[in-house]
Design a protein around this motif. Structure first.
Motif, PDB file in Angstrom:
ATOM      1  N   ARG A 265       4.463  29.480 -27.119  1.00 37.73           N
ATOM      2  CA  ARG A 265       5.515  28.662 -26.512  1.00 37.73           C
ATOM      3  C   ARG A 265       5.370  29.636 -25.295  1.00 37.73           C
ATOM      4  O   ARG A 265       5.463  30.130 -24.969  1.00 37.73           O
ATOM      5  N   PHE A 266       6.206  28.259 -24.200  1.00 35.31           N
ATOM      6  CA  PHE A 266       6.680  29.116 -23.114  1.00 35.31           C
ATOM      7  C   PHE A 266       8.261  28.778 -22.670  1.00 35.31           C
ATOM      8  O   PHE A 266       8.554  28.010 -23.344  1.00 35.31           O
ATOM      9  N   MET A 267       8.585  29.045 -21.399  1.00 35.28           N
ATOM     10  CA  MET A 267      10.070  29.058 -21.301  1.00 35.28           C
ATOM     11  C   MET A 267       9.925  27.333 -19.864  1.00 35.28           C
ATOM     12  O   MET A 267       8.625  27.625 -18.934  1.00 35.28           O
TER      13      MET A 267
ATOM     14  N   CYS B  52       6.147  17.903 -20.636  1.00 34.27           N
ATOM     15  CA  CYS B  52       6.109  18.623 -20.054  1.00 34.27           C
ATOM     16  C   CYS B  52       4.488  19.032 -19.162  1.00 34.27           C
ATOM     17  O   CYS B  52       3.752  19.905 -19.773  1.00 34.27           O
ATOM     18  N   SER B  53       4.176  18.122 -19.944  1.00 36.22           N
ATOM     19  CA  SER B  53       2.735  17.251 -19.069  1.00 36.22           C
ATOM     20  C   SER B  53       2.093  18.748 -18.055  1.00 36.22           C
ATOM     21  O   SER B  53       0.640  19.244 -17.472  1.00 36.22           O
ATOM     22  N   GLU B  54       2.512  18.551 -17.267  1.00 34.96           N
ATOM     23  CA  GLU B  54       2.442  19.455 -15.696  1.00 34.96           C
ATOM     24  C   GLU B  54       2.331  20.528 -15.914  1.00 34.96           C
ATOM     25  O   GLU B  54       0.781  22.393 -15.163  1.00 34.96           O
ATOM     26  N   ALA B  55       3.774  20.848 -16.331  1.00 42.14           N
ATOM     27  CA  ALA B  55       3.438  22.310 -16.815  1.00 42.14           C
ATOM     28  C   ALA B  55       2.612  23.163 -18.039  1.00 42.14           C
ATOM     29  O   ALA B  55       1.381  23.865 -17.586  1.00 42.14           O
ATOM     30  N   LYS B  56       2.204  22.151 -18.960  1.00 42.86           N
ATOM     31  CA  LYS B  56       1.265  22.332 -19.903  1.00 42.86           C
ATOM     32  C   LYS B  56      -0.432  22.555 -19.477  1.00 42.86           C
ATOM     33  O   LYS B  56      -1.043  23.472 -19.561  1.00 42.86           O
ATOM     34  N   LEU B  57      -0.941  20.989 -18.849  1.00 38.82           N
ATOM     35  CA  LEU B  57      -1.467  21.207 -17.158  1.00 38.82           C
ATOM     36  C   LEU B  57      -1.744  22.595 -16.272  1.00 38.82           C
ATOM     37  O   LEU B  57      -2.866  23.817 -16.980  1.00 38.82           O
ATOM     38  N   PHE B  58      -1.056  23.222 -15.794  1.00 39.73           N
ATOM     39  CA  PHE B  58      -0.609  24.325 -15.522  1.00 39.73           C
ATOM     40  C   PHE B  58      -0.599  26.087 -16.099  1.00 39.73           C
ATOM     41  O   PHE B  58      -1.898  26.437 -15.883  1.00 39.73           O
ATOM     42  N   LEU B  59      -0.459  25.586 -17.465  1.00 39.07           N
ATOM     43  CA  LEU B  59      -0.456  26.563 -18.063  1.00 39.07           C
ATOM     44  C   LEU B  59      -1.546  26.968 -19.317  1.00 39.07           C
ATOM     45  O   LEU B  59      -2.045  27.853 -20.361  1.00 39.07           O
ATOM     46  N   ARG B  60      -2.346  25.638 -18.809  1.00 39.71           N
ATOM     47  CA  ARG B  60      -3.760  25.424 -19.692  1.00 39.71           C
ATOM     48  C   ARG B  60      -4.607  27.282 -20.169  1.00 39.71           C
ATOM     49  O   ARG B  60      -4.256  27.660 -21.454  1.00 39.71           O
TER      50      ARG B  60
ATOM     51  N   LEU C 130       4.307  23.680 -36.659  1.00 41.08           N
ATOM     52  CA  LEU C 130       4.425  22.466 -36.394  1.00 41.08           C
ATOM     53  C   LEU C 130       4.644  20.881 -36.778  1.00 41.08           C
ATOM     54  O   LEU C 130       5.536  20.519 -36.650  1.00 41.08           O
ATOM     55  N   SER C 131       5.651  21.458 -38.314  1.00 39.86           N
ATOM     56  CA  SER C 131       5.869  20.072 -38.483  1.00 39.86           C
ATOM     57  C   SER C 131       7.857  20.691 -38.558  1.00 39.86           C
ATOM     58  O   SER C 131       8.163  19.358 -38.524  1.00 39.86           O
ATOM     59  N   GLN C 132       8.449  21.523 -38.515  1.00 42.41           N
ATOM     60  CA  GLN C 132       9.253  21.920 -38.265  1.00 42.41           C
ATOM     61  C   GLN C 132       9.244  21.245 -36.897  1.00 42.41           C
ATOM     62  O   GLN C 132      10.879  20.981 -36.235  1.00 42.41           O
ATOM     63  N   ILE C 133       8.887  21.769 -35.887  1.00 46.26           N
ATOM     64  CA  ILE C 133       8.607  21.243 -34.120  1.00 46.26           C
ATOM     65  C   ILE C 133       9.236  19.587 -34.375  1.00 46.26           C
ATOM     66  O   ILE C 133       9.123  18.956 -33.355  1.00 46.26           O
ATOM     67  N   LYS C 134       8.413  18.847 -35.600  1.00 44.48           N
ATOM     68  CA  LYS C 134       8.822  17.595 -35.054  1.00 44.48           C
ATOM     69  C   LYS C 134       9.866  17.051 -35.789  1.00 44.48           C
ATOM     70  O   LYS C 134       9.875  15.713 -35.223  1.00 44.48           O
TER      71      LYS C 134
ATOM     72  N   ASP D  50      13.659  27.441 -23.234  1.00 43.05           N
ATOM     73  CA  ASP D  50      12.986  28.567 -23.564  1.00 43.05           C
ATOM     74  C   ASP D  50      12.326  29.313 -24.761  1.00 43.05           C
ATOM     75  O   ASP D  50      11.141  29.883 -24.061  1.00 43.05           O
ATOM     76  N   GLU D  51      11.718  28.253 -25.103  1.00 42.47           N
ATOM     77  CA  GLU D  51      11.058  28.072 -26.341  1.00 42.47           C
ATOM     78  C   GLU D  51      10.036  27.005 -26.513  1.00 42.47           C
ATOM     79  O   GLU D  51       9.860  26.193 -27.472  1.00 42.47           O
TER      80      GLU D  51
END
Length: 106
Positions: free
Chosen positions: A28-30, A3-11, A99-103, A35-36
């Motif tokens: 976190r964002f949708m 989601c790099s484009e979304a992350k750039l927009f949500l920076r 963070l470790s849960q995400i990974k 959704d998370e």
């Protein structure tokens, strides 16, 4: 990075979460996939480096006071985000556990 484009927009929202509000949980964002969708601060650092690099390239191409101010703001913000990242990674076990849960899920 997903989601790099979304992350750039949500920076700006991520900066507000981590820096302005000083929250210690993962932002976190949708997204289309979740959704998370997580936006760890390490990814915010990478996005801010990208933004700073783009401004620097523009400044080097056609220097102006406006671009110089924008570059200084971007570099200052990058420094603040990196400081917050070190703070979270060194002193916040809740953040590291999240963070470790995400990974582990990816």
């Amino acid at each position: 990075m997903k989601c790099s484009e979304a992350k750039l927009f949500l920076r700006p929202s991520a900066i507000e979460h981590y820096i302005t509000e000083g929250k210690t949980s993962i932002y976190r964002f949708m997204s289309l996939w979740s959704d998370e969708e997580p936006y760890p601060i390490s990814e915010l650092v990478e996005i801010q480096k990208q933004v700073t690099g783009e401004i620097k390239a523009d400044y080097n191409q056609a220097p102006s006071e406006q671009l110089e101010r924008a570059l200084k703001r971007a570099e200052n913000l990058l420094t603040r985000i990196q400081h917050k990242e070190r703070e979270l990674m060194n002193g916040n076990s809740k953040y590291r556990a999240e963070l470790s849960q995400i990974k582990n899920v990816e």
